[in-house]
Write an enzyme that holds these catalytic residues in place. Structure first.
Site, mmCIF file in Angstrom:
data_model
loop_
_atom_site.group_PDB
_atom_site.id
_atom_site.type_symbol
_atom_site.label_atom_id
_atom_site.label_comp_id
_atom_site.label_asym_id
_atom_site.label_seq_id
_atom_site.Cartn_x
_atom_site.Cartn_y
_atom_site.Cartn_z
ATOM 1 N N ARG A 203 0.848 -1.207 0.000
ATOM 2 C CA ARG A 203 0.000 0.000 0.000
ATOM 3 C C ARG A 203 0.881 1.253 0.000
ATOM 4 O O ARG A 203 0.610 2.235 -0.686
ATOM 5 C CB ARG A 203 -0.922 -0.011 1.233
ATOM 6 C CG ARG A 203 -1.751 1.268 1.357
ATOM 7 C CD ARG A 203 -2.742 1.219 2.508
ATOM 8 N NE ARG A 203 -3.491 2.471 2.606
ATOM 9 C CZ ARG A 203 -4.477 2.697 3.464
ATOM 10 N NH1 ARG A 203 -4.855 1.759 4.307
ATOM 11 N NH2 ARG A 203 -5.102 3.859 3.490
ATOM 12 N N ASN B 279 -10.461 -4.571 -0.727
ATOM 13 C CA ASN B 279 -10.342 -3.525 -1.731
ATOM 14 C C ASN B 279 -9.370 -3.910 -2.841
ATOM 15 O O ASN B 279 -8.623 -4.870 -2.676
ATOM 16 C CB ASN B 279 -9.851 -2.232 -1.049
ATOM 17 C CG ASN B 279 -11.025 -1.381 -0.606
ATOM 18 O OD1 ASN B 279 -12.003 -1.241 -1.315
ATOM 19 N ND2 ASN B 279 -10.917 -0.810 0.594
ATOM 20 N N CYS C 33 -19.106 -1.837 0.807
ATOM 21 C CA CYS C 33 -18.160 -0.819 1.278
ATOM 22 C C CYS C 33 -18.725 -0.150 2.529
ATOM 23 O O CYS C 33 -19.934 0.026 2.656
ATOM 24 C CB CYS C 33 -17.976 0.222 0.187
ATOM 25 S SG CYS C 33 -17.050 1.678 0.694
ATOM 26 N N ASP C 34 -17.817 0.254 3.406
ATOM 27 C CA ASP C 34 -18.293 0.862 4.658
ATOM 28 C C ASP C 34 -18.282 2.390 4.647
ATOM 29 O O ASP C 34 -18.698 3.009 5.605
ATOM 30 C CB ASP C 34 -17.469 0.354 5.844
ATOM 31 C CG ASP C 34 -16.032 0.842 5.780
ATOM 32 O OD1 ASP C 34 -15.646 1.486 4.785
ATOM 33 O OD2 ASP C 34 -15.291 0.571 6.735
ATOM 34 N N TYR D 298 -14.896 10.133 -1.207
ATOM 35 C CA TYR D 298 -13.811 9.745 -2.117
ATOM 36 C C TYR D 298 -13.751 10.602 -3.377
ATOM 37 O O TYR D 298 -12.729 10.618 -4.072
ATOM 38 C CB TYR D 298 -13.914 8.257 -2.483
ATOM 39 C CG TYR D 298 -13.243 7.386 -1.453
ATOM 40 C CD1 TYR D 298 -11.883 7.115 -1.536
ATOM 41 C CD2 TYR D 298 -13.945 6.867 -0.374
ATOM 42 C CE1 TYR D 298 -11.241 6.336 -0.583
ATOM 43 C CE2 TYR D 298 -13.316 6.096 0.582
ATOM 44 C CZ TYR D 298 -11.958 5.832 0.474
ATOM 45 O OH TYR D 298 -11.325 5.071 1.425
ATOM 46 N N ARG E 222 -0.734 7.815 3.994
ATOM 47 C CA ARG E 222 -1.734 7.164 4.860
ATOM 48 C C ARG E 222 -1.264 5.767 5.306
ATOM 49 O O ARG E 222 -1.492 5.381 6.444
ATOM 50 C CB ARG E 222 -3.066 7.082 4.104
ATOM 51 C CG ARG E 222 -4.178 6.388 4.865
ATOM 52 C CD ARG E 222 -4.610 7.149 6.103
ATOM 53 N NE ARG E 222 -5.534 6.358 6.888
ATOM 54 C CZ ARG E 222 -5.728 6.500 8.207
ATOM 55 N NH1 ARG E 222 -5.090 7.421 8.891
ATOM 56 N NH2 ARG E 222 -6.582 5.731 8.839
HETATM 57 P P1 NAD Z 1 -4.243 -5.896 6.849
HETATM 58 O O1 NAD Z 1 -3.019 -5.912 5.990
HETATM 59 O O2 NAD Z 1 -4.118 -5.599 8.289
HETATM 60 O O3 NAD Z 1 -4.943 -7.323 6.728
HETATM 61 C C1 NAD Z 1 -5.066 -8.046 5.568
HETATM 62 C C2 NAD Z 1 -4.679 -9.497 5.799
HETATM 63 O O4 NAD Z 1 -4.859 -10.187 4.552
HETATM 64 C C3 NAD Z 1 -3.218 -9.705 6.211
HETATM 65 O O5 NAD Z 1 -3.134 -10.446 7.393
HETATM 66 C C4 NAD Z 1 -2.610 -10.479 5.027
HETATM 67 O O6 NAD Z 1 -1.629 -11.409 5.398
HETATM 68 C C5 NAD Z 1 -3.830 -11.171 4.451
HETATM 69 N N1 NAD Z 1 -3.674 -11.578 3.057
HETATM 70 C C6 NAD Z 1 -3.049 -10.926 2.061
HETATM 71 N N2 NAD Z 1 -3.150 -11.614 0.928
HETATM 72 C C7 NAD Z 1 -3.863 -12.733 1.194
HETATM 73 C C8 NAD Z 1 -4.291 -13.839 0.419
HETATM 74 N N3 NAD Z 1 -4.018 -13.920 -0.881
HETATM 75 N N4 NAD Z 1 -4.995 -14.823 1.038
HETATM 76 C C9 NAD Z 1 -5.268 -14.722 2.348
HETATM 77 N N5 NAD Z 1 -4.904 -13.716 3.138
HETATM 78 C C10 NAD Z 1 -4.197 -12.720 2.566
HETATM 79 O O7 NAD Z 1 -5.255 -4.893 6.144
HETATM 80 P P2 NAD Z 1 -6.470 -4.043 6.735
HETATM 81 O O8 NAD Z 1 -6.117 -2.626 6.765
HETATM 82 O O9 NAD Z 1 -6.973 -4.661 7.969
HETATM 83 O O10 NAD Z 1 -7.546 -4.201 5.576
HETATM 84 C C11 NAD Z 1 -8.015 -5.434 5.128
HETATM 85 C C12 NAD Z 1 -8.834 -5.257 3.876
HETATM 86 O O11 NAD Z 1 -10.091 -4.677 4.166
HETATM 87 C C13 NAD Z 1 -8.200 -4.340 2.848
HETATM 88 O O12 NAD Z 1 -8.449 -4.857 1.547
HETATM 89 C C14 NAD Z 1 -8.919 -3.053 3.032
HETATM 90 O O13 NAD Z 1 -8.832 -2.233 1.905
HETATM 91 C C15 NAD Z 1 -10.290 -3.591 3.269
HETATM 92 N N6 NAD Z 1 -11.286 -2.665 3.834
HETATM 93 C C16 NAD Z 1 -12.356 -2.432 3.081
HETATM 94 C C17 NAD Z 1 -13.344 -1.609 3.526
HETATM 95 C C18 NAD Z 1 -14.500 -1.318 2.623
HETATM 96 O O14 NAD Z 1 -15.158 -0.329 2.760
HETATM 97 N N7 NAD Z 1 -14.783 -2.138 1.621
HETATM 98 C C19 NAD Z 1 -13.237 -1.031 4.790
HETATM 99 C C20 NAD Z 1 -12.122 -1.293 5.568
HETATM 100 C C21 NAD Z 1 -11.139 -2.144 5.066
HETATM 101 C C1 G6P Z 2 -13.010 3.595 4.145
HETATM 102 C C2 G6P Z 2 -13.250 2.885 2.852
HETATM 103 C C3 G6P Z 2 -12.469 1.628 2.786
HETATM 104 C C4 G6P Z 2 -11.001 1.908 3.005
HETATM 105 C C5 G6P Z 2 -10.813 2.626 4.303
HETATM 106 C C6 G6P Z 2 -9.382 3.107 4.406
HETATM 107 O O1 G6P Z 2 -13.549 2.860 5.196
HETATM 108 O O2 G6P Z 2 -14.598 2.588 2.634
HETATM 109 O O3 G6P Z 2 -12.688 1.008 1.548
HETATM 110 O O4 G6P Z 2 -10.253 0.714 3.022
HETATM 111 O O5 G6P Z 2 -11.630 3.765 4.360
HETATM 112 O O6 G6P Z 2 -9.127 3.417 5.707
HETATM 113 P P1 G6P Z 2 -7.646 3.502 6.276
HETATM 114 O O7 G6P Z 2 -7.883 3.854 7.688
HETATM 115 O O8 G6P Z 2 -7.050 2.132 6.074
HETATM 116 O O9 G6P Z 2 -6.960 4.549 5.476
HETATM 117 MN MN MN Z 3 -14.743 1.220 0.837
#
Ligand code: NAD
Ligand code: G6P
Ligand code: MN
Length: 442
Positions: free
Chosen positions: A93, A147, A169-170, A265, A285
């Protein structure tokens, strides 16, 4: 009521403890018999898993708990997969954010070149877990919020059209909490909304309370003065100063079309010059998250493991995560709840590509979702969305075909990139950085 078996993919995620505690708080509406964690990083997952295992044992000893890096074991006998993987983790990232900034272009997790790069990593990871789920637990549902959700959703639409994956998405959740508080209501649950767009790229056109009263006038007044700032919401996410700036900047985003309420966004697409000026190319970030959320979650987990108990704090249920429970409950118990989902358009937005993945309200039940028609959209939004959806589709095609040309086109078409020349410079750096993750391009 049946009891459900869940696998959390991305067991080592910083969001996993918040989700587990949220599940524990909601067992009366969503009963659970088993929780499994799956991750491909055993060491990272183990810390989160040991701490969550202690919390689960103390609060719900009847729930079977295990964690594994064996994909077959993880996906056997499950009803739901809650997926939040981050392929390449924060180290990648950070590169997604810093490489574009080197060329004066917005460096962001899901928008512009950073989002494209992340998409090129995520597609393979998501397909792998989706296929495992379908092979070992046919009939299970994947609730995906990994994501970049827009690109992941387009890839699964194209490559796994029959799969039971729901992309969500949150960001709208938090913004609706804010709108509720602006309107003097207790929760987003009291709102009924109309919203259309792409993921991280949408607009509210109608916001009403339970009695049908129009709340837009009061929300508009607030947006014109403060954007989404000075509108508290209960979430523990989105609290740092950089998020505060994003909420305040929504005022200027709103100014472009005061008829609608924008997703935060859109700031990256409508004010990229401002964003770049306010970015530190050496501290993005990703650095903030590593210094705060990642450090806090992992030190809380380590403390729980050391104490041998989760009592006395450390980890908290993520109020925010309640939307995941809402989604799972809607399918499990046929609640017919109305939620925003990322789904194939198919005419729901009348004057927009039927094959685009769009974010719109849907009714959720045991059969999945039914879309609510959003009618025709104005030229301004339509123009922006057409450009962005083409970027997302070109990225997915580039991944499938291994096409350098298409990925260069995707970057060039992104509203955040000034020219094909700059697009190529960024792309060549991204290819180098993503060697271990992207398909080979030619
Ligand atoms: P993080 O790096 O703490 O956790 C992600 C985990 O995924 C890690 O432990 C990593 O080892 C694991 N991983 C990576 N590739 C993998 C694979 N191929 N198979 C299995 N596990 C795998 O990240 P985070 O900040 O906690 O975020 C997690 C995800 O949630 C991200 O994609 C983030 O963008 C997403 N997210 C989405 C929303 C939303 O609105 N849609 C909101 C919050 C977070
Ligand atoms: C929002 C979005 C997520 C994104 C997150 C990033 O919740 O909907 O898709 O992953 O923000 O937050 P962060 O704290 O990781 O920058
Ligand atoms: Mn999102």
């Amino acid at each position: 009521m049946s009891k459900y078996s869940i696998v959390i993919a991305g067991g080592g995620s910083t969001f996993t403890p918040g989700i587990v505690l949220m599940l524990l708080e909601n067992l009366d509406r969503f009963p659970i018999r088993q929780v499994k964690f799956y991750d491909n990083d055993a060491e990272r997952q183990e810390i989160v898993a040991k701490a969550c295992g202690i919390a689960l044992r103390e609060r719900a000893p009847d729930i079977a708990f295990s964690y594994t890096t064996d994909i077959r074991e993880a996906f056997t006998d499950v009803d739901f997969c809650m997926a939040h993987i981050r392929v390449g983790k924060y180290a990648m990232r950070e590169k997604d954010e810093k490489i574009p900034l080197k060329y004066g272009v917005v460096g962001q997790e899901t928008c512009g070149p950073g989002g494209i790069a992340y998409g090129m990593r995520s597609i393979g990871g998501i397909l792998e877990i989706l296929d495992a789920m379908e092979r070992h637990s046919p009939g299970a549902w994947m609730l995906n919020y990994s994501n970049p959700a827009a690109i992941v959703a387009e890839a699964t639409r194209l490559l796994r059209p029959a799969s039971r994956i729901l992309n969500i998405c949150d960001m709208p959740i938090d913004l609706m909490e804010k709108m509720a508080s602006i309107a003097g209501l207790g929760s987003r649950k009291e709102l009924t909304v109309r919203y259309y767009g792409l993921n991280h790229f949408g607009w509210w056109t109608d916001v009403r309370d339970a009695r049908g009263s129009d709340l837009l006038p009061v929300i508009r007044e607030h947006m014109a003065k403060h954007g989404f700032a000075q509108a508290p919401s209960a979430t523990a996410q989105h609290v740092e100063k950089s998020w505060g700036d994003t909420f305040a900047k929504a005022r200027d985003v709103y100014a472009l079309d005061p008829e609608t309420i924008p997703n935060t966004y859109l700031k990256y697409y409508l004010y990229p010059d401002y964003v770049v000026e306010h970015s530190d190319p050496n501290h993005t970030r990703a650095n903030e998250v590593m210094e705060h959320r990642e450090r806090n979650v992992f030190s809380a987990c380590r403390a729980i493991i050391e104490r041998g108990t989760a009592e006395g704090g450390g980890l908290e249920a993520d109020v925010h995560a309640s939307y995941i429970v809402d989604l799972a409950t809607a399918i499990a118990e046929n609640t017919r709840e109305r939620m925003l989902l990322i789904v194939p358009n198919g005419g729901a937005i009348e004057n927009f590509d039927p094959e685009a993945m769009v974010e719109i309200p849907c009714i959720l039940g045991s059969n999945g979702y039914e879309k609510i028609s959003m009618g025709r959209i104005p030229r301004f939004q339509k123009g922006l969305m057409e450009q962005q959806v083409a970027v997302e589709k070109l990225t997915v095609e580039a991944w499938i075909e291994g096409s350098y040309q298409k990925l260069w086109q995707a970057l060039t078409l992104s509203k955040l990139v000034p020219s094909a020349r700059v697009a190529k410079l960024i792309l060549d750096d991204l290819i180098e950085a993503n060697r271990d993750y992207w398909p080979k391009l030619s």
